[in-house]
Design a protein around this motif. Structure first.
Motif, mmCIF file in Angstrom:
data_model
loop_
_atom_site.group_PDB
_atom_site.id
_atom_site.type_symbol
_atom_site.label_atom_id
_atom_site.label_comp_id
_atom_site.label_asym_id
_atom_site.label_seq_id
_atom_site.Cartn_x
_atom_site.Cartn_y
_atom_site.Cartn_z
ATOM 1 N N MET A 186 0.832 -1.209 0.000
ATOM 2 C CA MET A 186 0.000 0.000 0.000
ATOM 3 C C MET A 186 0.860 1.251 0.000
ATOM 4 S SD MET A 186 -3.104 0.602 -0.166
ATOM 5 C CE MET A 186 -4.469 1.611 0.275
ATOM 6 N N LYS A 187 1.991 1.176 0.695
ATOM 7 C CA LYS A 187 2.882 2.329 0.758
ATOM 8 C C LYS A 187 3.480 2.628 -0.606
ATOM 9 C CE LYS A 187 6.935 3.993 3.231
ATOM 10 N NZ LYS A 187 7.982 3.670 4.194
ATOM 11 N N SER A 188 3.897 1.606 -1.341
ATOM 12 C CA SER A 188 4.479 1.828 -2.663
ATOM 13 C C SER A 188 3.424 2.282 -3.662
ATOM 14 C CB SER A 188 5.180 0.573 -3.160
ATOM 15 O OG SER A 188 4.250 -0.473 -3.338
ATOM 16 N N LEU A 189 2.189 1.814 -3.531
ATOM 17 C CA LEU A 189 1.107 2.263 -4.404
ATOM 18 C C LEU A 189 0.786 3.729 -4.152
ATOM 19 C CD1 LEU A 189 -0.889 1.289 -6.551
ATOM 20 C CD2 LEU A 189 -2.490 0.789 -4.705
ATOM 21 N N PHE A 190 0.742 4.121 -2.886
ATOM 22 C CA PHE A 190 0.521 5.523 -2.545
ATOM 23 C C PHE A 190 1.662 6.387 -3.085
ATOM 24 C CE2 PHE A 190 1.416 9.072 0.333
ATOM 25 C CZ PHE A 190 0.246 9.800 0.170
ATOM 26 N N PHE A 191 2.888 5.906 -2.952
ATOM 27 C CA PHE A 191 4.046 6.639 -3.454
ATOM 28 C C PHE A 191 3.969 6.810 -4.963
ATOM 29 C CE2 PHE A 191 8.455 6.652 -5.052
ATOM 30 C CZ PHE A 191 8.891 7.815 -4.445
ATOM 31 N N ALA A 192 3.528 5.775 -5.670
ATOM 32 C CA ALA A 192 3.423 5.850 -7.129
ATOM 33 C C ALA A 192 2.394 6.894 -7.550
ATOM 34 C CB ALA A 192 3.058 4.481 -7.697
ATOM 35 N N PHE A 193 1.220 6.856 -6.934
ATOM 36 C CA PHE A 193 0.192 7.835 -7.280
ATOM 37 C C PHE A 193 0.598 9.246 -6.866
ATOM 38 C CE2 PHE A 193 -2.899 4.205 -7.376
ATOM 39 C CZ PHE A 193 -3.142 4.297 -8.737
ATOM 40 N N PHE A 194 1.312 9.357 -5.770
ATOM 41 C CA PHE A 194 1.787 10.671 -5.326
ATOM 42 C C PHE A 194 2.785 11.261 -6.321
ATOM 43 C CE2 PHE A 194 4.824 13.286 -2.915
ATOM 44 C CZ PHE A 194 3.959 14.263 -2.460
ATOM 45 N N ILE A 195 3.717 10.456 -6.796
ATOM 46 C CA ILE A 195 4.707 10.919 -7.773
ATOM 47 C C ILE A 195 4.021 11.337 -9.069
ATOM 48 C CG2 ILE A 195 6.634 10.197 -9.244
ATOM 49 C CD1 ILE A 195 7.484 10.824 -6.436
ATOM 50 N N ILE A 196 3.061 10.549 -9.533
ATOM 51 C CA ILE A 196 2.349 10.890 -10.769
ATOM 52 C C ILE A 196 1.559 12.182 -10.588
ATOM 53 C CG2 ILE A 196 0.500 10.157 -12.326
ATOM 54 C CD1 ILE A 196 1.518 7.286 -11.917
#
Length: 77
Positions: A2-12
């Motif tokens: 979940m942390k990496s998914l949040f990080f991915a959407f945050f970067i985008i």
């Protein structure tokens, strides 16, 4: 996960927002140069919206590229 998914959407999202900001700042800078050259400003809302779309799409592509580079472990990311 979940942390990496949040990080991915945050970067985008940050990339899209910064792309929009860069597109609009450059548009207004060129508009200012046109004002200095010709002495008047002629602009339409459709041109501003086109800059928003181009900046958002370009920032999204950049963000996806950063995430893919991070996922496939490219050196430097």
């Amino acid at each position: 996960m979940m942390k990496s998914l949040f990080f991915a959407f945050f970067i985008i999202a940050v990339s899209m927002f910064s792309g929009v900001i860069i597109a609009e700042v450059s548009y207004f800078f060129l508009l200012f140069i046109k004002y200095l050259a010709y002495g008047y400003i002629e602009t339409e809302c459709s041109e501003i919206l086109k800059g928003l779309k181009i900046g958002g799409i370009g920032g999204g592509v950049l963000g996806c590229g950063i995430i893919l580079s991070k996922l496939i472990k490219v050196k430097g990311f």
